[in-house]
Design a protein around this motif. Structure first.
Motif, PDB file in Angstrom:
ATOM      1  N   PRO A 496       0.837  -1.213   0.000  1.00 39.10           N
ATOM      2  CA  PRO A 496       0.000   0.000   0.000  1.00 39.10           C
ATOM      3  C   PRO A 496       0.866   1.255   0.000  1.00 39.10           C
ATOM      4  CG  PRO A 496       0.062  -0.965   2.190  1.00 39.10           C
ATOM      5  CD  PRO A 496       0.778  -1.925   1.288  1.00 39.10           C
ATOM      6  N   SER A 497       0.240   2.384  -0.254  1.00 35.93           N
ATOM      7  CA  SER A 497       0.965   3.658  -0.301  1.00 35.93           C
ATOM      8  C   SER A 497       0.209   4.715   0.499  1.00 35.93           C
ATOM      9  CB  SER A 497       1.150   4.128  -1.743  1.00 35.93           C
ATOM     10  OG  SER A 497      -0.113   4.325  -2.368  1.00 35.93           O
ATOM     11  N   ILE A 498       0.902   5.832   0.759  1.00 37.70           N
ATOM     12  CA  ILE A 498       0.331   6.944   1.525  1.00 37.70           C
ATOM     13  C   ILE A 498       0.574   8.230   0.750  1.00 37.70           C
ATOM     14  CG2 ILE A 498       0.284   8.108   3.762  1.00 37.70           C
ATOM     15  CD1 ILE A 498       1.811   5.697   4.891  1.00 37.70           C
ATOM     16  N   THR A 499      -0.406   9.102   0.735  1.00 41.11           N
ATOM     17  CA  THR A 499      -0.257  10.391   0.059  1.00 41.11           C
ATOM     18  C   THR A 499      -1.064  11.448   0.805  1.00 41.11           C
ATOM     19  OG1 THR A 499      -0.416  11.509  -2.085  1.00 41.11           O
ATOM     20  CG2 THR A 499      -2.211  10.011  -1.498  1.00 41.11           C
ATOM     21  N   ASP A 526      -4.325   1.534  -2.052  1.00 41.95           N
ATOM     22  CA  ASP A 526      -3.816   0.212  -2.412  1.00 41.95           C
ATOM     23  C   ASP A 526      -4.317  -0.129  -3.811  1.00 41.95           C
ATOM     24  OD1 ASP A 526      -4.245  -3.049  -2.263  1.00 41.95           O
ATOM     25  OD2 ASP A 526      -2.442  -2.354  -1.229  1.00 41.95           O
ATOM     26  N   LEU A 527      -3.395  -0.413  -4.724  1.00 42.38           N
ATOM     27  CA  LEU A 527      -3.762  -0.655  -6.122  1.00 42.38           C
ATOM     28  C   LEU A 527      -4.586  -1.919  -6.296  1.00 42.38           C
ATOM     29  CD1 LEU A 527      -0.389   0.296  -7.865  1.00 42.38           C
ATOM     30  CD2 LEU A 527      -2.452   1.679  -7.645  1.00 42.38           C
ATOM     31  N   GLU A 528      -4.388  -2.918  -5.405  1.00 43.26           N
ATOM     32  CA  GLU A 528      -5.132  -4.180  -5.516  1.00 43.26           C
ATOM     33  C   GLU A 528      -6.367  -4.191  -4.624  1.00 43.26           C
ATOM     34  OE1 GLU A 528      -1.435  -4.325  -7.139  1.00 43.26           O
ATOM     35  OE2 GLU A 528      -1.653  -4.299  -4.976  1.00 43.26           O
ATOM     36  N   ASP A 529      -6.830  -3.037  -4.224  1.00 40.60           N
ATOM     37  CA  ASP A 529      -8.050  -2.913  -3.416  1.00 40.60           C
ATOM     38  C   ASP A 529      -7.926  -3.625  -2.072  1.00 40.60           C
ATOM     39  OD1 ASP A 529      -8.947  -1.601  -5.600  1.00 40.60           O
ATOM     40  OD2 ASP A 529     -10.324  -3.166  -6.286  1.00 40.60           O
ATOM     41  N   GLY A 530      -6.712  -3.645  -1.494  1.00 39.03           N
ATOM     42  CA  GLY A 530      -6.523  -4.248  -0.184  1.00 39.03           C
ATOM     43  C   GLY A 530      -6.915  -3.282   0.920  1.00 39.03           C
ATOM     44  N   MET A 594       3.375   4.958   8.602  1.00 38.93           N
ATOM     45  CA  MET A 594       3.545   3.686   7.895  1.00 38.93           C
ATOM     46  C   MET A 594       2.230   2.917   7.999  1.00 38.93           C
ATOM     47  SD  MET A 594       6.119   0.483   8.710  1.00 38.93           S
ATOM     48  CE  MET A 594       7.607   1.351   8.274  1.00 38.93           C
ATOM     49  N   VAL A 595       1.774   2.275   6.896  1.00 31.54           N
ATOM     50  CA  VAL A 595       0.516   1.528   6.887  1.00 31.54           C
ATOM     51  C   VAL A 595       0.768   0.084   6.454  1.00 31.54           C
ATOM     52  CG1 VAL A 595      -0.891   3.572   6.431  1.00 31.54           C
ATOM     53  CG2 VAL A 595       0.007   2.253   4.522  1.00 31.54           C
TER      54      VAL A 595
END
Length: 738
Positions: A496-499, A526-530, A594-595
């Protein structure tokens, strides 16, 4: 009381209790700055209030150049000599004990002096230029002509000298006043300026000299607050945090062991260590193993089905007669795979311990078995090993082919026979087994058997993400996947990412004394819908995050694959009733997040605040400083009387507290603005206390707005005004339920 109007520099009478800072046209007058002459005057001035010429000077003492110039940052001055003062008998630049020109100006000697009232005193005089004479005395008692006497305050004075007198709260002088402020010995009068303060050692209200705000009123009105541990010495306090360091000892009180403050003479021995030491009879043991006094009830806890029982073993306590706590709880599976009750509304993961595990069929070493795994919400695949014979993962057969034990899928029902279980079983006499490319193979010729199955050989598995498949690497390593679960294990997935990292001050007026509130927010993606599983949040004034002031971790989240997160952090510079982590005013802080996702427990990198949207490069991080330099005003006022009649003077007493970087002060006299709104279409911009008269009856909403140099805050209260001659009864209206 009298105050100098800081706008027109005139002495004015204002309502409410306060200290007289001027006396009209006689006595102490208001002085203001003459901008051209840079002097403090009564007439022909700018209207800028001042106490002396230094308030009007544009030059200050410069400690670097030891001169009086415009670049200085110290006290206001007109010439360099204004910056020299005594310090420990020496005349130095920046001293604090009085202006001087040489060290001799700072040296003194003692001499006995006869006063006009017949008293003999030991006075300190400045030494002459030729040097200091020998001291005649060290205190007044050395100058007595006929012995000494003991005064009402316990002090010892010469027989011919009068006893010291002290100021009372009403300005009178008496020998027995409970005060620290002495009266003038020449005319037996109190100083012009005094105020009341709480003595921090004995918690008594005392009169002290100098202008200031009355923080107490003796035995009436505003009282001094003290730590209230029974038997302790009277320690002054502002809130409960001031009382945390009092020494205590344990005593029994109604079958409980309590800590009370030690008396001044010292702490007695403890009467108890725990409450069972205070039971009148032998304690009994409750179902949960906790001892209680014989006539006390056992503690009760919430069960997983929202009941309240003393036989429950949980963490959420409840009242059997009113188990509201159980209705506001939910169940989770803990690390021990047990169903546990926790407080707060939420989704029930389980109701029994069995709900925290599930069964799966597994195949290993030619054996198909039913095993138990952690996790709730899954369907059980089996109840015993026989249930797994028809499982796809167990539909295998083995046979010896070219001296090798080969496993393959069953193609026909009844064909799933295990003719061999290892390579050694297929290796005929005169041959031996060895590991070759991560496999146990049979080699022709005699030798020592090195393996029985492939698992005896060192290898690991890796994912081919292009084909989403799992393959073996014939070297030591960590398995990335299972050969029988490759479609799931090798599915393409990114962390996952944070913005959108942001830091905001929010509403300035928090209505919490001494405290501001900062908001830190970010967006989880999260690009994979997590879904988001947890996050870590840190705030530190050190750029390496070695000792974070705020260090939080939240787990078991339910936010989606794209969600906004926010954390509220208190801002304060001193202890308050609000506990927990906090940051301070005016200090630069670094913060990061952090996630982690649920899908594969993948975590993001630390993302640092950079003033834009966030960065993973710690070298690009930026510091954040809370936008307000001090807490917001706490606006408050009282109304007397609370119920008034028409044409009666109603007193509105201002009790507002404002703040600077150095601490709190009374808001009265603020140059930034006051607005009184009385609810009858009338307003006033007068600062401090005020009187208002209502000309009609009704309930009126009054509002006080106080502005400092940052913003404005307000407070609202209601007042009831009635017609004194009215005989009309109250109107009642009946509404359901009847």
């Amino acid at each position: 009381h009298n105050e100098c109007n800081t706008e027109n520099c005139k002495c004015e009478v204002v309502s409410g209790m306060g200290i007289d800072t001027c006396k009209g046209d006689t006595g102490l007058e208001c002085t203001c700055c003459n901008v051209l002459a840079q002097t403090c005057e009564i007439e022909n001035s700018s209207g800028i209030f001042c106490l002396d010429n230094a308030y009007c000077s544009e030059t200050k003492c410069n400690s670097l150049t030891q001169a009086c110039d415009a670049e200085g940052t110290g006290e206001p001055c007109f010439e360099t000599s204004d910056c020299f003062a005594c310090q420990a008998f020496s005349c130095i630049f920046g001293g604090t004990e009085g202006l001087c020109s040489t060290d001799t100006d700072c040296q003194t000697y003692n001499v006995c002096t006869a006063q006009p009232n017949g008293a003999n005193t030991c006075d300190t005089l400045t030494c002459p230029q030729e040097g200091c004479p020998i001291d005649d005395c060290t205190d007044d008692l050395n100058c007595c002509a006929s012995g000494t006497k003991i005064c009402a305050d316990g002090s010892e004075v010469c027989t011919e000298n009068p006893c010291p007198t002290y100021c009372t709260f009403d300005g009178a002088c008496t020998e027995t006043a409970d005060s620290l402020e002495p009266c003038d010995p020449e005319n037996n009068m109190c100083p012009t300026f005094t105020h009341n303060e709480c003595n921090t050692e004995n918690c008594k209200c005392e009169v002290v000299s100098g202008m200031g705000i009355d923080t107490c009123k003796g035995d009436t009105g505003l009282e001094c607050t003290c730590c209230v541990l029974e038997g302790s010495s009277l320690n002054w306090c502002f809130d409960d945090t001031f009382c945390s360091d009092i020494e205590t000892y344990n005593v029994c009180s109604i079958q409980t062991c309590e800590s009370v403050g030690c008396p001044i003479e010292g702490c007695p021995p403890d009467e108890c260590q725990e409450f069972t030491d205070c039971c009148e009879e032998i304690p009994t043991l409750c179902p949960n193993g906790m001892p209680v006094c014989a006539d006390d009830p056992c503690p009760s806890y919430c069960t997983t089905d929202k009941q309240c029982s003393e036989f429950a073993f949980g963490n959420v306590s409840c009242d059997p007669l009113l188990p509201i706590e159980c209705l506001e709880s939910h169940n989770i599976c803990n690390e021990l795979d047990q169903c546990e009750v926790v407080s707060g509304l939420g989704f029930d993961e389980c109701f029994l311990d069995l709900d925290c595990t599930h069964t799966v069929c597994g195949y290993s070493q030619g054996i198909c078995s039913c095993t138990e795994e952690s996790g709730s919400g899954f369907i059980n695949e089996c109840s015993e090993d026989l249930d797994c014979e028809s499982s796809p993962i167990c539909a295998k057969k083995t046979e010896c082919i070219d001296n090798q034990c080969v496993m393959s899928d069953c193609l026909l029902e009844g064909d799933c026979n295990f003719l061999c279980f290892d390579q050694e079983a297929c290796c005929s006499s005169g041959n031996h087994t060895e590991c070759v490319n991560g496999q146990c193979v049979c080699l022709i010729g005699e030798g020592e058997d090195r393996c029985q199955t492939d698992t005896n050989c060192s290898y690991h598995t890796e994912c081919n993400f292009e084909f989403e498949s799992c393959y073996i690497v014939d070297e030591i390593g960590i398995n990335e996947c299972s050969l029988y679960n490759s479609e799931i294990d090798c599915e393409i997935n990114t962390p996952p990412s944070i913005t959108n990292l942001r830091a905001d001050e929010g509403n300035y007026c928090t209505e919490i004394p001494y405290v501001g509130i900062a908001y830190f927010s970010w967006t989880y993606q999260d690009l994979e819908d997590g879904s988001q599983k947890n996050f870590k949040f840190q705030v530190d004034d050190n750029s390496d995050f070695s000792s974070p002031e705020v260090d939080r971790f939240f787990d078991r989240l339910t936010s989606g694959f794209s969600s906004n997160n926010e954390q509220m952090v208190y801002v304060k510079n001193q202890p308050t009733m609000i506990a927990g982590d906090f940051i301070k005013y005016g200090i630069p802080y670094y913060w990061r997040v952090m996630v982690q996702e649920y899908k594969k427990d993948l975590s993001s990198d630390w993302v640092y605040y950079d003033g834009l949207i966030g960065t993973t490069d710690p070298n690009l991080k930026e510091a954040y400083i809370y936008g307000y330099v001090h807490p917001a005003p706490i606006v408050d006022f009282n109304i007397l009387p609370e119920t008034a009649v028409i044409d009666e003077d109603v007193y509105f007493g201002d009790m507002s507290v404002c703040y600077t970087e150095s601490g709190p002060y009374a808001c009265k006299g603020l140059p930034y603005g006051y607005t009184w709104t009385f609810g009858d279409n009338s307003t006033s911009n007068k600062s401090g206390d005020i009187f208002h008269t209502y000309t009609s009856d009704g309930i009126f909403t009054s509002t006080l707005q106080v502005c400092d140099e940052i913003n404005c805050c307000s407070s609202t209260k209601n007042i009831s005004v009635r017609n004194e001659t009215s005989t009309e009864l109250p109107k009642f209206k009946e509404i359901p339920p009847y």
